[in-house]
Design an enzyme around this catalytic site. Structure first.
Site, PDB file in Angstrom:
ATOM      1  N   PHE A 134     -15.363 -20.535  -7.787  1.00 40.60           N
ATOM      2  CA  PHE A 134     -16.514 -21.019  -8.557  1.00 40.60           C
ATOM      3  C   PHE A 134     -17.561 -19.897  -8.667  1.00 40.60           C
ATOM      4  CE2 PHE A 134     -20.391 -23.437  -9.322  1.00 40.60           C
ATOM      5  CZ  PHE A 134     -19.976 -24.394 -10.233  1.00 40.60           C
ATOM      6  N   ASP A 212     -15.508 -23.766   1.038  1.00 43.98           N
ATOM      7  CA  ASP A 212     -16.377 -24.555   0.177  1.00 43.98           C
ATOM      8  C   ASP A 212     -15.623 -25.841  -0.159  1.00 43.98           C
ATOM      9  OD1 ASP A 212     -17.786 -25.725  -1.928  1.00 43.98           O
ATOM     10  OD2 ASP A 212     -18.497 -23.789  -2.671  1.00 43.98           O
ATOM     11  N   TYR A 237     -23.382 -34.258  -4.553  1.00 43.00           N
ATOM     12  CA  TYR A 237     -23.477 -35.027  -5.808  1.00 43.00           C
ATOM     13  C   TYR A 237     -22.154 -35.186  -6.538  1.00 43.00           C
ATOM     14  CZ  TYR A 237     -24.014 -30.236  -7.645  1.00 43.00           C
ATOM     15  OH  TYR A 237     -23.846 -28.900  -7.921  1.00 43.00           O
ATOM     16  N   LYS A 238     -21.066 -34.643  -5.986  1.00 43.78           N
ATOM     17  CA  LYS A 238     -19.778 -34.797  -6.660  1.00 43.78           C
ATOM     18  C   LYS A 238     -19.105 -36.062  -6.122  1.00 43.78           C
ATOM     19  CE  LYS A 238     -19.601 -29.984  -7.922  1.00 43.78           C
ATOM     20  NZ  LYS A 238     -19.318 -28.619  -7.471  1.00 43.78           N
ATOM     21  N   ARG A 401     -10.897 -31.315 -18.139  1.00 46.54           N
ATOM     22  CA  ARG A 401     -10.824 -31.773 -16.738  1.00 46.54           C
ATOM     23  C   ARG A 401     -11.049 -33.279 -16.665  1.00 46.54           C
ATOM     24  NH1 ARG A 401     -14.656 -28.716 -12.631  1.00 46.54           N
ATOM     25  NH2 ARG A 401     -16.202 -29.884 -13.835  1.00 46.54           N
TER      26      ARG A 401
HETATM   27  C1  LIG Z   1     -20.246 -27.691  -7.730  1.00 48.59           C
HETATM   28  C2  LIG Z   1     -20.011 -26.477  -6.924  1.00 48.59           C
HETATM   29  C3  LIG Z   1     -21.082 -25.782  -6.389  1.00 48.59           C
HETATM   30  C4  LIG Z   1     -22.469 -26.210  -6.734  1.00 48.59           C
HETATM   31  O1  LIG Z   1     -23.464 -25.455  -6.174  1.00 48.59           O
HETATM   32  P1  LIG Z   1     -24.968 -25.912  -6.317  1.00 48.59           P
HETATM   33  O2  LIG Z   1     -25.679 -25.014  -5.413  1.00 48.59           O
HETATM   34  O3  LIG Z   1     -25.035 -27.362  -5.950  1.00 48.59           O
HETATM   35  O4  LIG Z   1     -25.367 -25.772  -7.747  1.00 48.59           O
HETATM   36  C5  LIG Z   1     -20.809 -24.691  -5.578  1.00 48.59           C
HETATM   37  N1  LIG Z   1     -19.539 -24.317  -5.317  1.00 48.59           N
HETATM   38  C6  LIG Z   1     -18.493 -24.975  -5.836  1.00 48.59           C
HETATM   39  C7  LIG Z   1     -17.095 -24.553  -5.509  1.00 48.59           C
HETATM   40  C8  LIG Z   1     -18.688 -26.072  -6.657  1.00 48.59           C
HETATM   41  O5  LIG Z   1     -17.659 -26.717  -7.179  1.00 48.59           O
END
Ligand SMILES: *Cc1c(COP(=O)(O)O)cnc(C)c1O
Length: 442
Positions: A134, A212, A237-238, A401
């Site tokens: 990501f 992560d 939040y996911k 997705r």
């Molecule tokens: C959604 C996501 C994030 C989000 O990071 P934020 O700091 O909440 O914006 C980080 N890493 C991964 C792998 C994600 O999927």
């Protein structure tokens, strides 16, 4: 693969029989919506608006500053951490909820670098990760590496084990890996790493591992303690349904706990914040990963998200949720293969259960470069909400997705989503120019 229902009526019957089915009522999903984006923003728990209103009206409004004690505000990050712990295979005292995933990655990666440097092995200066990780993870790691004199090395997933062993040309340094930093479930493809195997490979190479869990926590059973991982971070939040911008979480293996230094050493991470001493003295364990005052409104909404998992506990918990997630994704994949025949669709998510999380990603080959984006827009216009992730014009294709959240998705959702997709492609509805307008968030 689980047994795939052959008809929509069979899906209805299986949904009716599903002991997890009542959990859907915990969410305030709008009627007529098939929500397949809980991997990006989890659905709203019904209790959230009342709970947040209570924080505002009763706790803030009436208790005022006393609420830090009387409403338990000050302990909220630890209390919620303890509730996330069983979902990720951690012990309750080892998790705190705080800040964002990006910020927590900065903290744990810096702490890992510090641990490695503390061993006096000056030759270990590489952080290795996956090229397709990501972007925020790559940006944070790159900036921290430059600040601290480390080198960020990005590889394809297949090359990681060799790189850890110092084979396959990781650069001029040979076996110089300090940290393996991976996202457990890939945000684009839904492919899932073997956390135990990769953490063990890192340990065998004398490197630390950081995971992560943004697309794993609440989606797949996790065993951080058993996997031998060193650090983990994840998103509120996911799949955890904590609401937009919900606070994230952080875990460190207790074998490191009292030796960790994190760079954002703020007063909430102090052993005695209300002593107001000029010198920093870190809280024991994971508490030192707190930095400053957190949003109590965000904590309250996340608590409602975690309540939805607590409600699943009596019904088999995260293992039962995983079983249903696989039934839903198996069904979706099977229907895409059957109904998408000849329409240019491809499934990029790995098929073996152990190799994927709770989302399915599709490619679309068409005579128009906007086809993938427009097809997702056409789906959303019909109330089938997934999302689109653009490719890079080189090796990485555009993706559609579809995230499946077994707390609220049904087999009929999966069935109907594919029927809509087929209709949009077969009838060419995606070609309508209305579906090509781009907004800031895809
Ligand atoms: C959604 C996501 C994030 C989000 O990071 P934020 O700091 O909440 O914006 C980080 N890493 C991964 C792998 C994600 O999927």
């Amino acid at each position: 693969m689980s047994t795939i229902p052959a008809t929509r009526d069979a899906c209805i019957a299986l949904d009716a029989d599903d002991r997890l089915a009542p959990l859907r009522d915990l969410f305030g999903l709008p009627p007529g919506i098939i929500y397949l984006d809980g991997n990006s923003l989890g659905a709203m728990p019904r209790t959230a608006s009342e709970r947040v209103a209570r924080v505002i009206n009763d706790e803030w409004g009436r208790e005022l500053i006393r609420a830090w004690n009387t409403a338990g505000w000050f302990d909220y990050p630890r209390r919620l951490g303890a509730r996330i712990a069983p979902l990720i295979g951690a012990d309750a005292p080892d998790v705190v909820v705080t800040d964002t995933t990006s910020i927590n990655l900065y903290k744990v990666l810096s702490a890992a670098m510090h641990l490695v440097e503390g061993r006096g092995d000056a030759s270990r200066r590489q952080v290795i990760s996956e090229r397709g990780n990501f972007p925020t993870d790559l940006y944070i790691a790159d900036s921290l590496c430059r600040e601290r004199g480390f080198e960020l090395v990005l590889l394809d997933a297949e090359r990681l084990p060799d790189a850890l062993r110092g084979e396959g040309g990781t650069g001029a340094h040979g076996t110089s890996v300090a940290v393996l930093m991976l996202t457990h479930v890939d945000y684009r493809t839904g492919a899932m790493h073997d956390m135990a195997a990769m953490s063990a490979a890192a340990r065998a190479a004398g490197a630390l591992s950081i995971w992560d869990l943004a697309h794993s926590a609440g989606a797949v059973p996790l065993d951080l303690r058993g996997s031998g991982a060193d650090f983990a971070i994840g998103c509120g939040y996911k799949y955890l349904n904590g609401g937009p911008g919900a606070p994230a979480f952080v875990w460190a293996h207790p074998r490191h706990a009292d030796r960790l230094e994190q760079p954002l050493a703020g007063w909430w991470g102090h052993a005695a914040p209300f002593a107001f001493t000029p010198d920093f003295s870190p809280a024991p364990g994971i508490g030192r990963f707190l930095c400053g005052t957190q949003s109590m409104l965000g904590m309250a909404a996340l608590e409602c998200g975690l309540d939805t998992f607590a409600a699943a506990d009596a019904l088999g918990g995260i293992d039962a949720l995983r079983e249903k997630s696989l039934a839903l994704t198996d069904l979706f994949i099977a229907r895409v293969i059957e109904r998408g025949r000849g329409l240019g669709l491809g499934v990029v998510t790995p098929l073996p259960h152990e190799a994927r999380g709770s989302q399915v990603s599709l490619t679309l080959h068409a005579d128009d470069p906007d086809a993938g984006f427009a097809t997702m827009q056409a789906l959303i216009a019909r109330g089938v909400i997934g999302d689109f992730r653009a490719g890079d014009g080189a090796g990485r294709p555009d993706l559609l997705r579809f995230g499946f959240a077994p707390l609220y998705n049904t087999r009929v959702d999966a069935w109907d989503a594919v029927e809509h997709l087929r209709d949009i492609l077969h009838e060419g509805h995606w070609r309508d120019p209305v579906h090509r307008r781009r907004a800031a968030v895809t």
